[in-house]
Scaffold this motif. Structure first.
Motif, PDB file in Angstrom:
ATOM      1  N   LYS A  46      -1.056  -7.602   0.469  1.00  0.00           N
ATOM      2  CA  LYS A  46      -1.949  -7.122  -0.589  1.00  0.00           C
ATOM      3  C   LYS A  46      -2.318  -5.676  -0.309  1.00  0.00           C
ATOM      4  O   LYS A  46      -2.513  -5.268   0.849  1.00  0.00           O
ATOM      5  N   LEU A  47      -2.398  -4.896  -1.357  1.00  0.00           N
ATOM      6  CA  LEU A  47      -2.731  -3.484  -1.231  1.00  0.00           C
ATOM      7  C   LEU A  47      -4.099  -3.328  -0.572  1.00  0.00           C
ATOM      8  O   LEU A  47      -5.065  -3.988  -0.981  1.00  0.00           O
ATOM      9  N   ASN A  48      -4.171  -2.469   0.443  1.00  0.00           N
ATOM     10  CA  ASN A  48      -5.418  -2.291   1.177  1.00  0.00           C
ATOM     11  C   ASN A  48      -6.323  -1.308   0.448  1.00  0.00           C
ATOM     12  O   ASN A  48      -5.949  -0.154   0.210  1.00  0.00           O
ATOM     13  N   ALA A  49      -7.544  -1.756   0.106  1.00  0.00           N
ATOM     14  CA  ALA A  49      -8.452  -0.938  -0.694  1.00  0.00           C
ATOM     15  C   ALA A  49      -8.901   0.304   0.051  1.00  0.00           C
ATOM     16  O   ALA A  49      -8.983   1.398  -0.525  1.00  0.00           O
TER      17      ALA A  49
ATOM     18  N   ASN B 195       0.610  -5.496  -7.941  1.00  0.00           N
ATOM     19  CA  ASN B 195       0.827  -6.254  -6.707  1.00  0.00           C
ATOM     20  C   ASN B 195       0.791  -7.760  -6.988  1.00  0.00           C
ATOM     21  O   ASN B 195       1.657  -8.529  -6.541  1.00  0.00           O
ATOM     22  N   ALA B 196      -0.211  -8.198  -7.775  1.00  0.00           N
ATOM     23  CA  ALA B 196      -0.342  -9.617  -8.078  1.00  0.00           C
ATOM     24  C   ALA B 196       0.840 -10.117  -8.916  1.00  0.00           C
ATOM     25  O   ALA B 196       1.350 -11.230  -8.696  1.00  0.00           O
TER      26      ALA B 196
ATOM     27  N   ALA C  37      -8.635 -12.325  -4.460  1.00  0.00           N
ATOM     28  CA  ALA C  37      -8.710 -13.776  -4.273  1.00  0.00           C
ATOM     29  C   ALA C  37      -7.354 -14.423  -4.544  1.00  0.00           C
ATOM     30  O   ALA C  37      -6.914 -15.323  -3.811  1.00  0.00           O
ATOM     31  N   PHE C  38      -6.678 -13.956  -5.612  1.00  0.00           N
ATOM     32  CA  PHE C  38      -5.358 -14.512  -5.911  1.00  0.00           C
ATOM     33  C   PHE C  38      -4.357 -14.170  -4.813  1.00  0.00           C
ATOM     34  O   PHE C  38      -3.585 -15.036  -4.370  1.00  0.00           O
ATOM     35  N   LEU C  39      -4.326 -12.908  -4.389  1.00  0.00           N
ATOM     36  CA  LEU C  39      -3.352 -12.492  -3.376  1.00  0.00           C
ATOM     37  C   LEU C  39      -3.576 -13.216  -2.045  1.00  0.00           C
ATOM     38  O   LEU C  39      -2.613 -13.603  -1.367  1.00  0.00           O
TER      39      LEU C  39
ATOM     40  N   THR D 142       0.832  -1.205   0.000  1.00  0.00           N
ATOM     41  CA  THR D 142       0.000   0.000   0.000  1.00  0.00           C
ATOM     42  C   THR D 142       0.864   1.252   0.000  1.00  0.00           C
ATOM     43  O   THR D 142       0.652   2.186  -0.794  1.00  0.00           O
ATOM     44  N   LEU D 143       1.874   1.304   0.879  1.00  0.00           N
ATOM     45  CA  LEU D 143       2.761   2.465   0.921  1.00  0.00           C
ATOM     46  C   LEU D 143       3.601   2.566  -0.349  1.00  0.00           C
ATOM     47  O   LEU D 143       3.888   3.671  -0.821  1.00  0.00           O
TER      48      LEU D 143
END
Length: 1055
Positions: free
Chosen positions: A379-382, A418-419, A473-475, A363-364
């Motif tokens: 995983k990047l936080n939405a 990210n993925a 789902a993948f992450l 995320t950062l």
């Protein structure tokens, strides 16, 4: 072959050495398969420049050990009810966390181990720790993996940090400038925080000195928890100070967040690195330890929200976009979805959602526009990305109606990057030699990623949401697979270690049972109880202690369980001895009195020692969100201790102590509960050595050194108590104590003569004495204790080498006396009383065993087996001493303050040695008492045998020996032992077969527990709390086993 191995274990010196070697091999093999670390990869991530970068600067205020409920009070955690409530002392930060138009707040969830070094590594790399990483909690080398800090430095940004020196050690080449401060003096609450504050505001005002990242790592909250606990006034004061610092930092940033200001594109993070228990501990995986708080603030949006002059234009539009997006009913990250009803979290009782710590890294990275570290698994936080999305929409010139689509499109772009990074890392890792990665799991992930990459570009809002969901789902699947693969175990070394362990245990059992009067084979000889014999009942208790390790619920309350086992053993011993006395037509009053004393000692030890940590540790922290009913306050150990103290207070007030000054009452209370037990311990251990022969001047010298060491330790504890009561300055020196506190109490004539004598003596004592007199006593006294104990240990070694120690029991007792002074020095003020009660317990059941040996008829499984019973009981009491002195079999239960007794700085070897003394010293003391216990029991058995055999047997032995020596001859196995008259009344030295076999019994008790701990950890390695409970238990039992083997080897060598 088997019989030869058993005979080797029975040999007095070779047996313990061989047992130690076998245990080292077994533990090494098991650990090689059980405690695995992942392979570190040297690759660095390189990704294309993102189309939009929301923030130019990140200011990261890290408040070490910031508990979740310091910031958010939503009912998940409640106050302890024992002292000031720790909640509500950070009003500004709590209010800031609720401003959803400019901020996002999360429960910041860490992975175990919850130590600062491991948390910082995870927060920089986005990787998962392994259990074995706990070994590097106090030593930090440069991070070998790709990480966020190095990526930002490689992007040409000027980074700076203030505070905890661990950042400098982990990332030595990343900082443009830094102000590190030592981090291990847990008694110092202010030096690091004051140093950070001294440089933080100037750094913010001199914005050209840094860009990209500014880290300010405060340590006072963590240190305050370790030194004083959470529910204390010191913690309340420290939290208010931190809240004031956050408020001033926010004001400084907001002032510079005008559209053309240096902080117009700045993100503020206020986080903890981990939580802490109510006792101030951390390191494990309980909710209190892993739960912290994170507050992310968009400074420009906050400026517009506050209506700051000059905050119009883009900043105001930014705030409008935030408000519109926050009120949207669609999208993946609607902050009102669970926050409004406080239904967030796994249990649905939080007002903010969870954010795993490793999710902060990608995320950062996306927010700062740098590549995500190569080994990241987060995983990047939405929702946190949502904080930046209105800025992107406003800068793109999008209308309010289209901002949701812009946000989700930018989120999808970041998630796809990210993925790709996670997919690349896992495939690279699986292809690296030396790694073990399931091919089927990797193929499934690759298929999932291929489907994700082949999906057509999303254009509609619903399609965007579906694509985002597929990325997540993948992450999540990738992180799950990685967790599973990195907790794989090498079954062959584990099985080999367990097999060798089991074989060693069987050999120990065969040697012990065959040599201790047929402990099992002849178990029917002895007095009857509800079970066939007391020995069978003792075997059941020892087995229950070992087998209980397999139980999750047993481990949750093991401290109390061990106290119950010791109490049951003492009660059964009292009943068995009383029945034997009754059968012999003798009075049982003395036996009953000894049994009552042993039970009372056990009960008071549990009451005093376990009341402050319950002996349950992890269990209390698993249920911290359950409020304690008001009617339960007086239940349990805490309530019983409160009732006992209240009764004592009423008794003292009746005799007029309430009329004394508070200072006098404080000194008297400490003297009664701490100083007098230290004096009693000194006198008792001296008395136990009264039968030692030889030694001469060396013996006197050693006792004088030990006496001085005890006096120094007692003085230190008295000084610490006076400092807590604010009767003396914590840094008072000997000279100040004499001049300012003692001299005014003397009559004028005596005081003047003392001053005159001091003036005459001063020129002759030299500069060293003058220097020592001005050193703080909290530094001088502990070092004096260490020096005196070192000198006493040297004298003891000389006595042993010249055979002047007076026998095995006397030598072991002298060694225990030196160790006792050190343990008292590095422990809290309750420990001397607990150790005195433990000594009384040992004396009581030793006399019961001696009486039982006198009453049983015949040798073999009768009298001679009683020494084995005493050895098993001693081993159980040694285990009990660990818990009642405030310890737990978990890393959060380590008493870190022991490493700083006598010093404000952390030194690896010295501080680690002091912590080891504090942790394992009480158990070692119990084991060193074994020779004296066996000696007393064997003497009683010898005297009983002499009485039965009569004068004729004594004459026959004297004629067979054809010597004029009149001393005790101890014959191994079931042979009888005669005691000539000249040696009666003297304590004997039971070296030889008898002591060797009792050492086997004591070692067997410890080995059984360690084997069960290893087997339990291996079988339950997939348990939900494997790494929070079963693995730490195995680690502690392994240390206990090696410690016991070394102690028993030392005892055998003393013979």
């Amino acid at each position: 072959m088997l019989q030869q191995a058993v005979n080797l274990l029975r040999r007095p010196r070779l047996g313990p050495a061989l047992t130690l070697g076998l245990h080292v091999l077994a533990l090494s093999a098991f650990i090689n398969g059980f405690l695995l670390t992942r392979v570190h990869l040297p690759q660095r991530a390189v990704s294309p420049t993102p189309t939009a970068v929301p923030y130019d600067r990140i200011v990261w205020l890290m408040i070490d050990a910031l508990r979740y409920d310091f910031v958010v009070q939503d009912g998940r955690y409640s106050c302890s009810g024992r002292g000031p409530c720790h909640q509500g002392h950070m009003p500004f930060l709590s209010d800031l966390s609720r401003r959803q138009a400019a901020a996002r707040t999360f429960m910041f969830v860490a992975d175990a181990p919850t130590t600062t070094t491991q948390r910082l590594k995870s927060l920089a790399t986005g990787g998962l720790p392994s259990f074995f990483d706990i070994s590097t909690s106090f030593t930090a080398g440069a991070v070998p993996d790709d990480n966020l800090v190095d990526q930002m430095a490689a992007a040409g940004k000027q980074l700076a940090f203030l505070g905890d020196t661990t950042w400098q050690q982990l990332f030595p080449r990343a900082w443009a400038w830094s102000r590190p401060f030592p981090c291990f003096n847990v008694k110092d609450l202010h030096t690091v925080d004051d140093g950070v504050w001294r440089h933080l505001l100037p750094a913010l005002r001199n914005h050209s000195s840094w860009d990209g990242l500014l880290v300010a790592h405060y340590l006072g909250v963590d240190h305050c928890g370790h030194a004083h606990g959470v529910s204390t006034q010191q913690m309340a004061d420290k939290l208010r100070q931190m809240d004031s610092h956050v408020e001033q930092v926010v004001a400084e940033l907001v002032a510079g967040a005008a559209p053309d200001g240096p902080y117009a594109r700045t993100l503020l993070l206020v986080t903890g690195d981990h939580g802490q228990t109510l006792g101030g501990d951390h390191g494990g995986g309980s909710p209190e330890e892993v739960d912290s708080a994170l507050v992310a603030v968009d400074i420009a949006a906050l400026r517009a929200l506050q209506g700051t002059p000059g905050g119009g234009g883009a900043a105001a539009e930014h705030a409008i976009h935030h408000a519109a997006l926050a009120g949207s009913g669609s999208g993946l990250a609607n902050p009102a979805a669970c926050r409004a009803g406080c239904t967030c979290g796994v249990e649905g009782n939080q007002c903010v959602p969870d954010l795993p710590q490793m999710d902060l890294v990608p995320t950062l990275a996306a927010m700062a526009g740098v590549p995500t570290p190569f080994g990241n698994l987060g995983k990047l936080n939405a929702e946190m990305w949502q904080l930046a999305a209105p800025r992107l929409a406003a800068e793109a010139g999008q209308a309010r109606s289209g901002q949701q689509a812009v946000w989700e499109a930018s989120l999808l772009e970041a998630l796809m990057g990210n993925a790709r990074q996670v997919h690349t890392y896992l495939n690279t890792y699986a292809a690296t030699p030396g790694t073990r990665f399931s091919r089927s799991a990797l193929n499934a992930l690759n298929a999932q990623f291929a489907a994700l990459s082949a999906a057509p570009a999303a254009s509609e809002l619903l399609e965007l949401e579906a694509a985002v969901a597929r990325c997540y789902a993948f992450l999540e699947a990738a992180a799950g697979v990685a967790r599973e693969q990195w907790t794989q175990f090498r079954e062959v070394p584990m099985a080999l270690g367990l097999t060798l362990f089991a074989a060693t245990l069987a050999l120990q059992a065969a040697a012990a049972f065959g040599g201790c009067g047929g402990l099992v084979a002849r178990w029917r000889q002895g007095s009857r109880l509800w079970v066939p014999t007391f020995r069978a009942f003792l075997v059941v208790l020892v087995s229950a202690h070992a087998l209980g390790i397999f139980s999750f619920f047993y481990l949750l309350s093991e401290g109390m369980a061990v106290c119950y086992l010791v109490a049951a053993a003492c009660a059964a011993l009292g009943v068995a001895t009383g029945r034997a006395a009754w059968a012999a037509g003798q009075r049982v009053r003395a036996v009953a009195g000894l049994a009552v004393v042993s039970l009372r000692c056990t009960a008071v030890m549990a009451l005093v020692g376990l009341a402050h940590h319950t002996g349950q540790g992890f269990w209390t922290r698993l249920t911290v969100h359950d409020a304690q009913p008001g009617q339960d306050v007086e239940r349990g150990l805490q309530g019983k201790l409160a009732v006992m103290l209240n009764f004592a207070s009423q008794v003292l007030s009746r005799v007029g102590t309430d009329r004394l000054s508070s200072a006098v009452r404080s000194v008297a209370q400490h003297s009664a509960l701490c100083t007098l037990p230290i004096l009693a311990l000194l006198l008792a251990t001296h008395r136990l050595q009264r039968g030692a022969n030889g030694g001469g001047g060396l013996s006197v010298l050693q006792r004088l050194l030990v006496l001085a060491a005890f006096a120094s330790a007692a003085g230190y504890l008295q000084l610490e108590d006076a400092g807590r009561q604010r009767l003396l300055s914590p840094n008072v020196s000997l000279g100040q104590l004499l001049r300012q506190h003692l001299a005014p109490l003397l009559p004028p004539g005596i005081a003047s003569r003392a001053q005159l004598a001091a003036a005459v003596v001063s020129p002759h004592v030299g500069g060293l004495a003058a220097l020592l007199s001005e050193l703080p006593l909290r530094t001088l006294l502990p070092h004096a204790t260490y020096a005196l104990c070192g000198a006493a240990a040297a004298v003891w070694s000389l006595r042993v080498a010249t055979r002047q120690a007076g026998g095995t029991a006397a030598a072991a007792t002298a060694a225990a006396q030196v160790l006792l002074a050190l343990v008292v020095q590095v422990s809290d003020r309750r420990t001397p009383l607990i150790l005195l009660l433990g000594l009384l317990l040992l004396v009581a059941f030793t006399r019961l065993c001696a009486r039982r040996a006198e009453l049983l008829s015949g040798g073999g499984g009768g009298r001679d087996g009683v020494a084995g019973e005493a050895a098993a009981l001693t081993s159980l009491v040694a285990a009990q001493l660990f818990y009642v002195t405030g310890h737990l079999c978990e890393f959060a239960g380590l008493q870190y303050t022991a490493g700083f007794v006598g010093s404000d700085d952390f030194h690896l070897w010295r501080s680690s040695s002091l912590m080891a003394l504090n942790t394992f010293g009480p158990t070692l003391l119990g084991l060193l008492a074994l020779p004296a216990v066996v000696q007393h029991v064997q003497l009683a058995a010898n005297q009983a045998d002499q009485t039965v055999e009569g004068t004729a047997a004594a004459s026959e032995v004297a004629h067979a020996s054809n010597t004029s020596m009149q001393q005790t001859a101890v014959v191994a196995g079931s042979e009888s032992v005669s005691v000539p008259a000249a040696s009666r009344g003297q304590l004997l030295d039971p070296v030889g077969g008898s002591l060797a076999r009792t050492l086997l019994v004591a070692g067997l008790v410890r080995s059984a527990a360690a084997f069960c701990a290893a087997l339990s950890a291996g079988l339950q390695r997939r348990h939900l709390y494997a790494w929070a409970l079963f693995a730490p238990k195995f680690a502690f039992e392994a240390f206990f086993l090696l410690l016991a083997d070394l102690a028993l080897l030392l005892i055998s060598l003393l013979g």
